[in-house]
Design a protein around this motif. Sequence first.
Motif, PDB file in Angstrom:
ATOM      1  N   SER A 268     -12.083 -12.705 -88.544  1.00 39.81           N
ATOM      2  CA  SER A 268     -12.311 -14.016 -87.932  1.00 39.81           C
ATOM      3  C   SER A 268     -11.806 -15.132 -88.830  1.00 39.81           C
ATOM      4  O   SER A 268     -11.363 -16.167 -88.343  1.00 39.81           O
ATOM      5  CB  SER A 268     -13.762 -14.228 -87.522  1.00 39.81           C
ATOM      6  OG  SER A 268     -14.626 -13.954 -88.572  1.00 39.81           O
TER       7      SER A 268
ATOM      8  N   GLU B 123     -16.526  -7.997 -82.689  1.00 48.87           N
ATOM      9  CA  GLU B 123     -15.604  -8.854 -83.414  1.00 48.87           C
ATOM     10  C   GLU B 123     -14.166  -8.509 -83.069  1.00 48.87           C
ATOM     11  O   GLU B 123     -13.311  -9.375 -82.919  1.00 48.87           O
ATOM     12  CB  GLU B 123     -15.820  -8.695 -84.929  1.00 48.87           C
ATOM     13  CG  GLU B 123     -17.230  -8.969 -85.381  1.00 48.87           C
ATOM     14  CD  GLU B 123     -17.593 -10.426 -85.232  1.00 48.87           C
ATOM     15  OE1 GLU B 123     -16.772 -11.280 -85.608  1.00 48.87           O
ATOM     16  OE2 GLU B 123     -18.696 -10.714 -84.743  1.00 48.87           O
TER      17      GLU B 123
ATOM     18  N   HIS C 150     -11.596 -11.186 -81.664  1.00 48.14           N
ATOM     19  CA  HIS C 150     -10.705 -11.844 -82.608  1.00 48.14           C
ATOM     20  C   HIS C 150      -9.391 -11.148 -82.882  1.00 48.14           C
ATOM     21  O   HIS C 150      -8.514 -11.739 -83.504  1.00 48.14           O
ATOM     22  CB  HIS C 150     -11.435 -12.045 -83.957  1.00 48.14           C
ATOM     23  CG  HIS C 150     -12.682 -12.872 -83.825  1.00 48.14           C
ATOM     24  ND1 HIS C 150     -12.663 -14.178 -83.423  1.00 48.14           N
ATOM     25  CD2 HIS C 150     -13.975 -12.554 -84.029  1.00 48.14           C
ATOM     26  CE1 HIS C 150     -13.898 -14.635 -83.396  1.00 48.14           C
ATOM     27  NE2 HIS C 150     -14.712 -13.688 -83.756  1.00 48.14           N
TER      28      HIS C 150
END
Lengths: 474, 443
Positions: free
Chosen positions: A161, A198, A202
Amino acid sequence: MTQSVVVQVGQCGNQVGCRFWDLALREHAHVNKKGLYDEALSSFFRNVDTRKSDSRACGVGGRIQHLKARAVLVDMEEGVVNEILQGPLREVFDSTQLLTDVSGSGNNWAVGHMTYGSAYREQIVDKLRKAAEHCDCLQCFFLIHSMGGGTGSGLGTRVLSLLEEEFPEVCRIVTSIYPSAEDDVITSPYNSVLAMRELTEHADCVLPVENQSLVDIVNKIKQMSHSGKPGSVIKRDSAIISGRGGLSGPEKPFDAMNNIVANLLLNITSSARFEGSLNMDLNEIAMNLVPFPRLHYLVPSLTPLYTLADVSVPTRRLDQMFSDAFSKDHQLIRADPKHSLYLACALMVRGNVQVSDLRRNIERLKPSLPFVSWNQEGWKTGLCSVPPVGHSHSLLALANNTCVKPTFMELKERFTKLYRKKAHLHHYLHVEGMEQSFFSEAVDSLSSLIEEYNHLDATKRRLMPDAPRLPIAR
Amino acid sequence: MSVVTVQLGQCGNQVGHELFDVVCADAQDGQRKAYSTASCERFFHQTTHGDLVARAVLVDMEPKVINQSISRAAKSGRWRYGETSHFSQKQGSGNNWANGYCVHGPRHRDMVEELVRREVERCDRLAGLMAMMSVAGGTGSGVGTYVTQCLRDIYPSTFILNHLTWPYGTGEVIVQNYNSVLTLAHLYKLSDAIMVHENDTVHRICSQLLNIKHISFGDVNRVIAHQLGSVLQPALTADSHGVYSRNPLGELVSSLACHPEYKLLSVSTIPQMPSASIAYSTFSWPGLLKHLRQMLISNTKMEEGIDWQVRPTAGSERTSSLTAPSFNTSLANLLILRGKDVYSAETGAFEDPALYTSWLSSQEAFNLWKSPVPFNKYEKSATVVSNSQALLRPLDNIVGKAWNMFASRAYIHQYVKFGISEEDFLDSFTSLEQVISSYSQLC
């Protein structure tokens, strides 16, 4: 020519990364006979003259002085990185590229993501920025990590990220090693599902790899070479698991498996580094293989696994290579793409293969591969003229296929088994910044991802009518 | 007199290189001085040392292909590219039309315009501009469209011909249909004429006529270059009064693209055979022209497997159909004959009104160019450039597949990211449906 930076996080990430750098050096040594620092080398290495006091990088075209990898190595315990620095690859990295701590993450995603993520944020961004500044034109970040542990999984996704935040225009291709069902880390389902969210949000592309598949491939090759059948001798250096000819000495236990993943990364970047009649750049991979932003999990398969030493075997091998790419034995996760639905497929061919061979094989295999109705000819092809070391040609297939769904469903099941009983949850909730909502949101994200794949699968058997065309006034 | 070529993207640069190779070899084959001079003047400019430098600008967003083209040309010893006539960046367009058109195009507009300006100024007299590109990728299609737009702005009265290579139907690039639709819709408003070669068709020529076993892109590109060369090399036209025409692009455009709704041109050449067999074959004009005519009306690009059953029907009986294999109605045709005894060739069959649409007389619809000089080793050869329904079915396929994909909105987020909206897509679809409708109704 563009450059890529490899970010390796955690024990697994660094071990695989180490194999990657070894094999990359081997490949370039094989191709680059004149010792010149050319464009292909510059995609992964800097050329530094250490005699000069400020060690500034030398431009393309000069002689090779000192190659430094375009890499950032992150680990929260020192063992693996120290081993790298004491091994033959120590010259390839300098101290500014490393970030280590002492105590490790204890197989706890929250410790990796929250605790270390916050503590080391500045340093990580700094090192990434330095690596990016050394690049003329940075095209892609390759993140290598495992999903089941604490550092690779937690800190690795935090780095992901950060990459999106600091370098939004640079492509992020993540190689994730998924734990097998028999994984010895009890909390690996928690870590994996938390990391999955995640990745879905991302990453630009994810190449999932399962340990069990790597083990199966290694066994298959070992079986072949020990079978003693005539004509079954494998050519030296050609097995996909072999690290021979590289810098490192005798092979360590996980080396064979890690070599496979290293070869995957080499082959993905081959067309961007070397010339060919139909080039395929890294940004073309994301463009062609990701029809919807969240469905970016690409199943890799590599062929051939080895080349037989017997030269008299005829070129039936070429067509066999294409067939093998779609067999479930060659996939790097436990999946059977032939019996699921293809959304898109990329074929990256290296070596002396012409467009007619490519077309012939696509025509041959197409009828047996189910493609989604709106992408019946969903093939992206690339031809690179430089073959990998030890082979005359090779094929990497990347499939965006609903066969990842069972893997994700299994993962969700293992997660739910633990979560229902709230087993080991307190280890996570004790970490500052971590809340129970993370868990529920992560599993929701996974569920909706599975649902999206389900939705597409449902269209598989049905004959979808063509969309009615725009009417034109006559 | 001179044509400036802009080569865009990997395909444009690879095909352009083969084209210059073919025309240079043909011009220097040393037969007639007037022909060689005209050809060299058209495609090359001569330096003080006597080197032939191609009148070309090479544009690509990544450097590998341009570097290869330049070094291969230099190695040939016969001609080369100008040292500063190329422009490349480090990172390609990622097969994304929007990236090419909205980002790379505008960003590098000044540089590319400057390079073209330099080439144009080197010409004594500019016959026109030819942009060569593919429609499947990101640079050729996206940057190519943007560059065409800029050139149209800067040179409003110059003829602009776009040469497009359409990809194999079975995927070279997954989003190729989107890129094709966006390119064609935009170019239709900008270009004077759009000449198309399809990879599938050329591939068949390589395998069935030229007997090439392992067909490479080089082989495909050489066939395209041969066909393009046979169109663009010097010829005597009706308006050129006994000398080689000084206005090839202008005459091509005015003969063929006389109506703004109809700009798609296809090319058929006869004979096409393995180079080793040429010396052992003899041809007669009646035979060649008979086959070529049937190739035209049955819409095949090869002299083998021609469907002789297809016959012209009377105008009132013609139906427009996209599905049934039917007669290929032409709006206009340009027949180019090159070689021995060319003045004795009888071309009356091409003037048959039954071949053409009813609202243009066959005298206006049919055009003839001749050259007594054999082209590219063929003692006699004939090419027809046709504005007809030949590309209707392939175009319809492309639009159909793109529309199906658009219906599920797949990949749209990749284009929106760079500045193209769903509205833009819909506009492009509408334009092309209009083109399809116009060509279907040609009878």
